[in-house]
Design a protein around this motif. Sequence first.
Motif, PDB file in Angstrom:
ATOM      1  N   ALA A   1       0.889  -1.165   0.000  1.00  0.00           N
ATOM      2  CA  ALA A   1       0.000   0.000   0.000  1.00  0.00           C
ATOM      3  C   ALA A   1       0.927   1.215   0.000  1.00  0.00           C
ATOM      4  O   ALA A   1       1.718   1.400   0.929  1.00  0.00           O
ATOM      5  CB  ALA A   1      -0.873  -0.005   1.248  1.00  0.00           C
TER       6      ALA A   1
ATOM      7  N   HIS B   1       2.203   4.991   0.333  1.00  0.00           N
ATOM      8  CA  HIS B   1       1.785   6.201   1.066  1.00  0.00           C
ATOM      9  C   HIS B   1       2.779   7.319   0.796  1.00  0.00           C
ATOM     10  O   HIS B   1       3.325   7.934   1.715  1.00  0.00           O
ATOM     11  CB  HIS B   1       1.586   5.916   2.553  1.00  0.00           C
TER      12      HIS B   1
ATOM     13  N   ARG C   1       1.596   2.522  12.905  1.00  0.00           N
ATOM     14  CA  ARG C   1       1.054   3.530  13.813  1.00  0.00           C
ATOM     15  C   ARG C   1       1.077   4.891  13.126  1.00  0.00           C
ATOM     16  O   ARG C   1       2.127   5.289  12.594  1.00  0.00           O
ATOM     17  CB  ARG C   1       1.932   3.568  15.062  1.00  0.00           C
TER      18      ARG C   1
ATOM     19  N   SER D   1       8.108   2.763  11.462  1.00  0.00           N
ATOM     20  CA  SER D   1       8.474   1.460  12.031  1.00  0.00           C
ATOM     21  C   SER D   1       9.910   1.531  12.525  1.00  0.00           C
ATOM     22  O   SER D   1      10.741   2.147  11.860  1.00  0.00           O
ATOM     23  CB  SER D   1       8.457   0.378  10.957  1.00  0.00           C
TER      24      SER D   1
HETATM   25  C1  LIG Z   1       2.468  -8.458  10.146  1.00  0.00           C
HETATM   26  C2  LIG Z   1       2.463  -7.251   9.210  1.00  0.00           C
HETATM   27  C3  LIG Z   1       2.156  -7.410   7.864  1.00  0.00           C
HETATM   28  C4  LIG Z   1       2.108  -6.297   7.019  1.00  0.00           C
HETATM   29  N1  LIG Z   1       1.802  -6.469   5.693  1.00  0.00           N
HETATM   30  C5  LIG Z   1       1.753  -5.386   4.871  1.00  0.00           C
HETATM   31  C6  LIG Z   1       1.461  -5.553   3.468  1.00  0.00           C
HETATM   32  O1  LIG Z   1       1.338  -6.677   2.947  1.00  0.00           O
HETATM   33  N2  LIG Z   1       1.368  -4.434   2.692  1.00  0.00           N
HETATM   34  C7  LIG Z   1       1.551  -3.174   3.224  1.00  0.00           C
HETATM   35  O2  LIG Z   1       1.456  -2.201   2.472  1.00  0.00           O
HETATM   36  N3  LIG Z   1       1.846  -3.004   4.537  1.00  0.00           N
HETATM   37  C8  LIG Z   1       1.969  -4.066   5.361  1.00  0.00           C
HETATM   38  N4  LIG Z   1       2.295  -3.907   6.670  1.00  0.00           N
HETATM   39  C9  LIG Z   1       2.465  -2.539   7.174  1.00  0.00           C
HETATM   40  C10 LIG Z   1       3.855  -1.960   6.890  1.00  0.00           C
HETATM   41  O3  LIG Z   1       4.849  -2.766   7.528  1.00  0.00           O
HETATM   42  C11 LIG Z   1       3.893  -0.532   7.472  1.00  0.00           C
HETATM   43  O4  LIG Z   1       2.953   0.262   6.824  1.00  0.00           O
HETATM   44  C12 LIG Z   1       5.274   0.089   7.414  1.00  0.00           C
HETATM   45  O5  LIG Z   1       5.308   1.107   8.377  1.00  0.00           O
HETATM   46  C13 LIG Z   1       5.602   0.694   6.049  1.00  0.00           C
HETATM   47  O6  LIG Z   1       6.947   1.130   6.095  1.00  0.00           O
HETATM   48  P1  LIG Z   1       7.428   2.490   5.430  1.00  0.00           P
HETATM   49  O7  LIG Z   1       8.904   2.410   5.411  1.00  0.00           O
HETATM   50  O8  LIG Z   1       6.710   2.716   4.138  1.00  0.00           O
HETATM   51  O9  LIG Z   1       6.935   3.613   6.448  1.00  0.00           O
HETATM   52  P2  LIG Z   1       7.566   3.960   7.931  1.00  0.00           P
HETATM   53  O10 LIG Z   1       8.965   4.433   7.785  1.00  0.00           O
HETATM   54  O11 LIG Z   1       7.316   2.814   8.853  1.00  0.00           O
HETATM   55  O12 LIG Z   1       6.635   5.175   8.348  1.00  0.00           O
HETATM   56  C14 LIG Z   1       6.830   6.501   7.826  1.00  0.00           C
HETATM   57  C15 LIG Z   1       5.526   7.293   7.998  1.00  0.00           C
HETATM   58  O13 LIG Z   1       4.516   6.689   7.192  1.00  0.00           O
HETATM   59  C16 LIG Z   1       3.374   6.341   7.973  1.00  0.00           C
HETATM   60  N5  LIG Z   1       2.842   5.069   7.436  1.00  0.00           N
HETATM   61  C17 LIG Z   1       3.342   3.822   7.568  1.00  0.00           C
HETATM   62  N6  LIG Z   1       2.562   2.931   6.914  1.00  0.00           N
HETATM   63  C18 LIG Z   1       1.545   3.640   6.371  1.00  0.00           C
HETATM   64  C19 LIG Z   1       0.427   3.291   5.555  1.00  0.00           C
HETATM   65  N7  LIG Z   1       0.190   2.023   5.164  1.00  0.00           N
HETATM   66  N8  LIG Z   1      -0.406   4.277   5.169  1.00  0.00           N
HETATM   67  C20 LIG Z   1      -0.182   5.568   5.520  1.00  0.00           C
HETATM   68  N9  LIG Z   1       0.878   5.978   6.276  1.00  0.00           N
HETATM   69  C21 LIG Z   1       1.727   5.005   6.686  1.00  0.00           C
HETATM   70  C22 LIG Z   1       3.893   6.216   9.413  1.00  0.00           C
HETATM   71  O14 LIG Z   1       2.877   6.495  10.344  1.00  0.00           O
HETATM   72  C23 LIG Z   1       5.002   7.271   9.447  1.00  0.00           C
HETATM   73  O15 LIG Z   1       4.459   8.547   9.711  1.00  0.00           O
HETATM   74  C24 LIG Z   1       2.379  -5.003   7.532  1.00  0.00           C
HETATM   75  C25 LIG Z   1       2.739  -4.861   8.880  1.00  0.00           C
HETATM   76  C26 LIG Z   1       2.781  -5.977   9.718  1.00  0.00           C
HETATM   77  C27 LIG Z   1       3.162  -5.792  11.177  1.00  0.00           C
END
Ligand SMILES: Cc1cc2nc3c(=O)[nH]c(=O)nc-3n(C[C@H](O)[C@H](O)[C@H](O)COP(=O)(O)OP(=O)(O)OC[C@H]3O[C@@H](n4cnc5c(N)ncnc54)[C@H](O)[C@@H]3O)c2cc1C
Length: 266
Positions: free
Chosen positions: A106, A108, A259, A264
Amino acid sequence: MSRAKPPERRKMIRATVARTSRISRNFVTVTLTGEELAEFEHQGFDQCVRLFFRRDGQDILNMPTFSNNAWLAQFLLTRVTNRPWVRNYTVRAFRTDPLEMDIEFALHGDTGPASVFATSAQPGDPVGIFDEGIGYLPAADAARQLIVADESAVPAALAILEGAPETLQADVYLEVPDADDIREVETPADVTVHWLARNGSGDVPGNLALRTLRSSSFSVVPQYTWVAGESALVTGVRRYLVQEVSVPRSTVTFIGYWRYGRASPG
Ligand SMILES: Cc1cc2nc3c(=O)[nH]c(=O)nc-3n(C[C@H](O)[C@H](O)[C@H](O)COP(=O)(O)OP(=O)(O)OC[C@H]3O[C@@H](n4cnc5c(N)ncnc54)[C@H](O)[C@@H]3O)c2cc1C
């Protein structure tokens, strides 16, 4: 909120990006390939992996080498500039011939390294995979289920539905950013999928699903609930079901996937 069923055997797996394909405005599939995927034990449902990928400026992927829980200590002892990024993702699909794993992101925007990685991934980019097991564990007789997900957990919810028996009866609430992200899903006959699109409302992800659920009446109380996504969504759904619908606490699996406003760790 921990994963309920860790894998029995696992190892750090190296793979590479084979290709990417855009599903809709806010979802992209990244397909991974490589001989070491033969070591991966696919269980299906919401099986999740730690996904390792390079930071900006890194030429090589410096993966942890320990294939047990000590990997984390090893990771944390590595200087931040030498560490890879690590994030949790669901195994959306796994194939053995050819050996391929699909991960559905997904998107973002550019606020997170995983979102940026998925947007810009190129064939040959190295990734690491470490199996974390499954959380969807209904009792064998829990025919009536409730499944709730925001966009981060839509891939897991769809994988759960693909693995479901024909006897499953379920209400499934899937919140996505945009109407363009709604797709056709084949389900058992007694499964109803309610797609909820925010369509630029500015709501925090998960709010719409929580509000919708709270305003729905339950003619039949679910025997098992799986809810995953933004932290406030999963705790809100669990609290509502336990306190206001008298659902037994032990029948609710709730997994915070991310969150709002917080990156993360890793
Ligand atoms: C068991 C498990 C399975 C998962 N499976 C999937 C999956 O299949 N596909 C998927 O897309 N995600 C999945 N996730 C969620 C994904 O791990 C998180 O969204 C993660 O934080 C994305 O990392 P990032 O580096 O993009 O953002 P981060 O560096 O973690 O976050 C940066 C900023 O983005 C925001 N953010 C993080 N995720 C989202 C989001 N989805 N929408 C809007 N804002 C966001 C945070 O709040 C923060 O402000 C899963 C999580 C878990 C625990």
